[in-house]
Design a protein around this motif. Sequence first.
Motif, PDB file in Angstrom:
ATOM      1  N   VAL A 221     -11.909  -3.086  -3.236  1.00 36.47           N
ATOM      2  CA  VAL A 221     -11.996  -1.624  -3.229  1.00 36.47           C
ATOM      3  C   VAL A 221     -10.663  -1.101  -3.759  1.00 36.47           C
ATOM      4  N   PRO A 222     -10.580   0.167  -4.153  1.00 37.78           N
ATOM      5  CA  PRO A 222      -9.328   0.676  -4.712  1.00 37.78           C
ATOM      6  C   PRO A 222      -8.146   0.517  -3.750  1.00 37.78           C
ATOM      7  N   VAL A 223      -7.041   0.001  -4.283  1.00 30.85           N
ATOM      8  CA  VAL A 223      -5.815  -0.157  -3.495  1.00 30.85           C
ATOM      9  C   VAL A 223      -5.102   1.190  -3.441  1.00 30.85           C
ATOM     10  N   GLU A 224      -4.904   1.714  -2.243  1.00 28.99           N
ATOM     11  CA  GLU A 224      -4.267   3.017  -2.105  1.00 28.99           C
ATOM     12  C   GLU A 224      -2.884   2.926  -1.480  1.00 28.99           C
ATOM     13  N   ALA A 225      -2.520   1.768  -0.942  1.00 27.10           N
ATOM     14  CA  ALA A 225      -1.163   1.554  -0.430  1.00 27.10           C
ATOM     15  C   ALA A 225      -0.817   0.093  -0.631  1.00 27.10           C
ATOM     16  N   LEU A 226       0.376  -0.160  -1.147  1.00 31.38           N
ATOM     17  CA  LEU A 226       0.847  -1.519  -1.405  1.00 31.38           C
ATOM     18  C   LEU A 226       2.291  -1.592  -0.931  1.00 31.38           C
ATOM     19  N   PHE A 227       2.581  -2.526  -0.008  1.00 25.01           N
ATOM     20  CA  PHE A 227       3.915  -2.601   0.558  1.00 25.01           C
ATOM     21  C   PHE A 227       4.120  -3.979   1.186  1.00 25.01           C
ATOM     22  N   PHE A 228       5.364  -4.284   1.504  1.00 25.05           N
ATOM     23  CA  PHE A 228       5.726  -5.534   2.151  1.00 25.05           C
ATOM     24  C   PHE A 228       6.138  -5.257   3.593  1.00 25.05           C
ATOM     25  N   VAL A 229       5.700  -6.108   4.485  1.00 24.44           N
ATOM     26  CA  VAL A 229       6.206  -6.155   5.860  1.00 24.44           C
ATOM     27  C   VAL A 229       6.866  -7.514   6.001  1.00 24.44           C
ATOM     28  N   GLY A 230       8.185  -7.537   5.927  1.00 21.24           N
ATOM     29  CA  GLY A 230       8.866  -8.822   5.817  1.00 21.24           C
ATOM     30  C   GLY A 230       8.519  -9.447   4.478  1.00 21.24           C
ATOM     31  N   ASN A 231       7.982 -10.646   4.499  1.00 20.00           N
ATOM     32  CA  ASN A 231       7.533 -11.310   3.275  1.00 20.00           C
ATOM     33  C   ASN A 231       6.023 -11.346   3.165  1.00 20.00           C
ATOM     34  N   GLN A 232       5.352 -10.529   3.950  1.00 20.16           N
ATOM     35  CA  GLN A 232       3.896 -10.422   3.870  1.00 20.16           C
ATOM     36  C   GLN A 232       3.527  -9.224   3.000  1.00 20.16           C
ATOM     37  N   LEU A 233       2.743  -9.447   1.976  1.00 19.42           N
ATOM     38  CA  LEU A 233       2.269  -8.361   1.117  1.00 19.42           C
ATOM     39  C   LEU A 233       1.025  -7.751   1.747  1.00 19.42           C
ATOM     40  N   ILE A 234       1.031  -6.439   1.918  1.00 20.76           N
ATOM     41  CA  ILE A 234      -0.071  -5.727   2.554  1.00 20.76           C
ATOM     42  C   ILE A 234      -0.677  -4.756   1.541  1.00 20.76           C
ATOM     43  N   ALA A 235      -1.992  -4.739   1.461  1.00 19.65           N
ATOM     44  CA  ALA A 235      -2.715  -3.771   0.641  1.00 19.65           C
ATOM     45  C   ALA A 235      -3.786  -3.123   1.513  1.00 19.65           C
ATOM     46  N   THR A 236      -3.881  -1.803   1.462  1.00 19.07           N
ATOM     47  CA  THR A 236      -4.881  -1.104   2.273  1.00 19.07           C
ATOM     48  C   THR A 236      -5.674  -0.137   1.404  1.00 19.07           C
ATOM     49  N   SER A 237      -6.845   0.228   1.910  1.00 15.00           N
ATOM     50  CA  SER A 237      -7.711   1.205   1.259  1.00 15.00           C
ATOM     51  C   SER A 237      -8.279   2.130   2.318  1.00 15.00           C
ATOM     52  N   HIS A 238      -8.557   3.375   1.931  1.00 16.36           N
ATOM     53  CA  HIS A 238      -9.109   4.323   2.898  1.00 16.36           C
ATOM     54  C   HIS A 238     -10.482   3.903   3.390  1.00 16.36           C
ATOM     55  N   THR A 239     -11.132   3.002   2.681  1.00 13.77           N
ATOM     56  CA  THR A 239     -12.454   2.540   3.110  1.00 13.77           C
ATOM     57  C   THR A 239     -12.390   1.704   4.378  1.00 13.77           C
ATOM     58  N   GLY A 240     -11.195   1.264   4.767  1.00 13.67           N
ATOM     59  CA  GLY A 240     -11.057   0.470   5.973  1.00 13.67           C
ATOM     60  C   GLY A 240     -10.798  -0.990   5.715  1.00 13.67           C
ATOM     61  N   ARG A 241     -10.524  -1.350   4.483  1.00 12.82           N
ATOM     62  CA  ARG A 241     -10.273  -2.752   4.160  1.00 12.82           C
ATOM     63  C   ARG A 241      -8.776  -2.985   4.018  1.00 12.82           C
ATOM     64  N   ILE A 242      -8.304  -4.088   4.571  1.00  6.47           N
ATOM     65  CA  ILE A 242      -6.894  -4.462   4.508  1.00  6.47           C
ATOM     66  C   ILE A 242      -6.783  -5.881   3.982  1.00  6.47           C
ATOM     67  N   GLY A 243      -5.834  -6.112   3.084  1.00  7.41           N
ATOM     68  CA  GLY A 243      -5.576  -7.442   2.548  1.00  7.41           C
ATOM     69  C   GLY A 243      -4.154  -7.857   2.848  1.00  7.41           C
ATOM     70  N   VAL A 244      -3.960  -9.119   3.235  1.00  8.84           N
ATOM     71  CA  VAL A 244      -2.635  -9.630   3.589  1.00  8.84           C
ATOM     72  C   VAL A 244      -2.409 -10.951   2.864  1.00  8.84           C
TER      73      VAL A 244
END
Length: 704
Positions: free
Chosen positions: A288-311
């Motif tokens: 789904v469209p990536v609406e936020a992309l950021f790092f928490v430590g060395n973990q890459l996080i991607a989120t979407s307003h649809t409720g899906r999160i990728g780590v």
Amino acid sequence: MAAAITAAEGVPGRGPPGEVIHLNVGGKRFSTSRQTLTWIPDSFFSSLLSGRISTLKDETGAIFIDRDPTVFAPILNFLRTKELDPRGVHGSSLLHEAQFYGLTPLVRRLQLREELDRSSCGNVLFNGYLPPPVFPVKRRNRHSLVGPQQVGGRPSPVRRSNTMPPNLGSAGLLGRMLEERAPPSPSGQPEEPGMVRLVCGHKNWIAVAYAQFLVCYRLKEASGWQLVFSSPRLDWPIERLALTARVPAGALGEHDKMVAAATGSEILLWALQAEGGGSEIGVFYLGVPVEALFFVGNQLIATSHTGRIGVWNAVTKHWQVQEVQPITSYDAAGSFLLLGCSNGSIYYVDVQKFPLRMKDNDLLVSELYRDPAEDGVTALSVYLTPKTSDSGNWIEIAYGTSSGSVRVIVQHPETVGSGPQLFQTFTVHRSPVTKIMLSEKHLISVCADNNHVRTWSVTRFRGMISTQPGSTPLASFKILALESADGHGGCSAGNDIGPYGERDDQQVFIQKVVPSASQLFVRLSSTGQRVCSVRSVDGSPTTAFTVLECEGSRRLGSRPRRYLLTGQANGSLAMWDLTTAMDGLGQAPAGGLTEEELMGQLEQCELALLASSRGSLPSPSPRTSLTSLYSASSNTSLTGRHGSPSPPQAEARRRVGGSFVERCQELVRSAPEPRRPPTPAPRPSTGLGAPLMPPKKSFNKTSF
């Protein structure tokens, strides 16, 4: 007698130098001699009186000129005396009219006066300039496949060999990009290939994204900023950018420094080497469209307003996608990731322990708190108190809701069994809260009503928020920032107002009033007081900006520095020393923009969709404003680059009476029919029972 009749009837012709010419400029009568009007050759007046330009006369026979009479008065005095007396007229308006009349000596004098106030080397805050980088050659093997590879019903990473060094051959400068336009973005908006779209920084590293490639710079103590990585040319425009630069020789080796770029549902990740170069880690898909992309430590996080999160975990080299509730906000502190959702819940993920549930391959997502009114959590901020590192139980969270409420919840050792407890509630906003920040000394919230900011001072006892006297109101102001409806003002993710800065220090907002502005205003997030204003040294519009907290030098007495990074429309990057500006706080004018400054900024664009923030909320995007003001970018400003301004706009600008708010409302009413942005794709139901609709309001009398 014939000459007198000719002058009376307003018919141009050759007459004696002393002939009296009567003019009607914008309804005001002026009388002067032919010699006064025509001593500058090839001007508007010499052409008018020689018959090369057709004339229009009023009922008295005077020659009618449809221009501003207030600005014409000092121009006529200059023609009479060859001396300039602006009499309170704005310099840019006077220059514009002088150019219209073709008065070359006056134009040169006004331009020289402006040049004396500006320098291509900037002011004392100007810290550095990075020219546009070398444009990489087109990548021949496309990094993404036709569709995402599915494993177990979920997208999996596409792994590639680590053989992607930067290509810095004789590819020419960034100007070559103008010959091959970038493809349109998924949103359908046109792209400007040579424009800086996104800027982000971490420690002593900077990542800069253009339409189809990105570059990374590293600050070296002796040699300054050095280009250390340039990506290959991509087949899609970059819409999100993230960078992490851990300390050297960390536990993760080559993955201590990484940069990621995303567009649509695809994410491309590189590992960076400190001495230069980089290697591609892989391409990942969120689906789904990536609406936020950021790092928490060395973990890459991607989120979407649809409720899906990728780590993506740097230790396990594992990419994991999971469904939660529709996400409307997020914040991270330490290894904690908090997700605010549309159902009023705040979910908690400890990415340091990822993945815990290897059996079903799911993240351990726990519900931390639910809003009493079950309003959507549209803004989120977590503050770790000094005792957090000792016990892990001292956590304070501030969040804003879709109804405009601001709440503070705390978790102390005595509440561990029952979770965070509601500490304080503020209902001062009537529009959805779009940003919130809880720091050591202040609580700051921003709502969708033209970035209306409310701030409170926070009382603490031994580092923890205190109930006596608790939070007290501090300031109310606005950070007016218009966005372009046609995508020419830069990427919206690269124009986030903030607040920026460490939570134990003074934070700042960055205000860019209109999309094509070359001037930014830095304001304290706690009071709205202006810290400084910066203007691009090359005159090009600023298209992206961010604030970087840079590590100090190893030299004795050195301290960390704070820099404002501005990306320009011509591809360059400028740096400004905010530490020096903060040290000199109080020298800049108090408050935000003055009325004259704001009107000067608004004249740079055409107000086409000013009331867009009064409508329904677009797709929530974490850490970016949920609503924004749009203004259609046009070749003609409010005053017009050629010819006369439109009558309603000219009348609004000539209006003397009325308050500043009334004049702003007049500009809104005189704006042309708005150009609507593309209709967003339908979203899944938020479960709130009704769409999030902020109430319609007119301007209130707060600082801009």
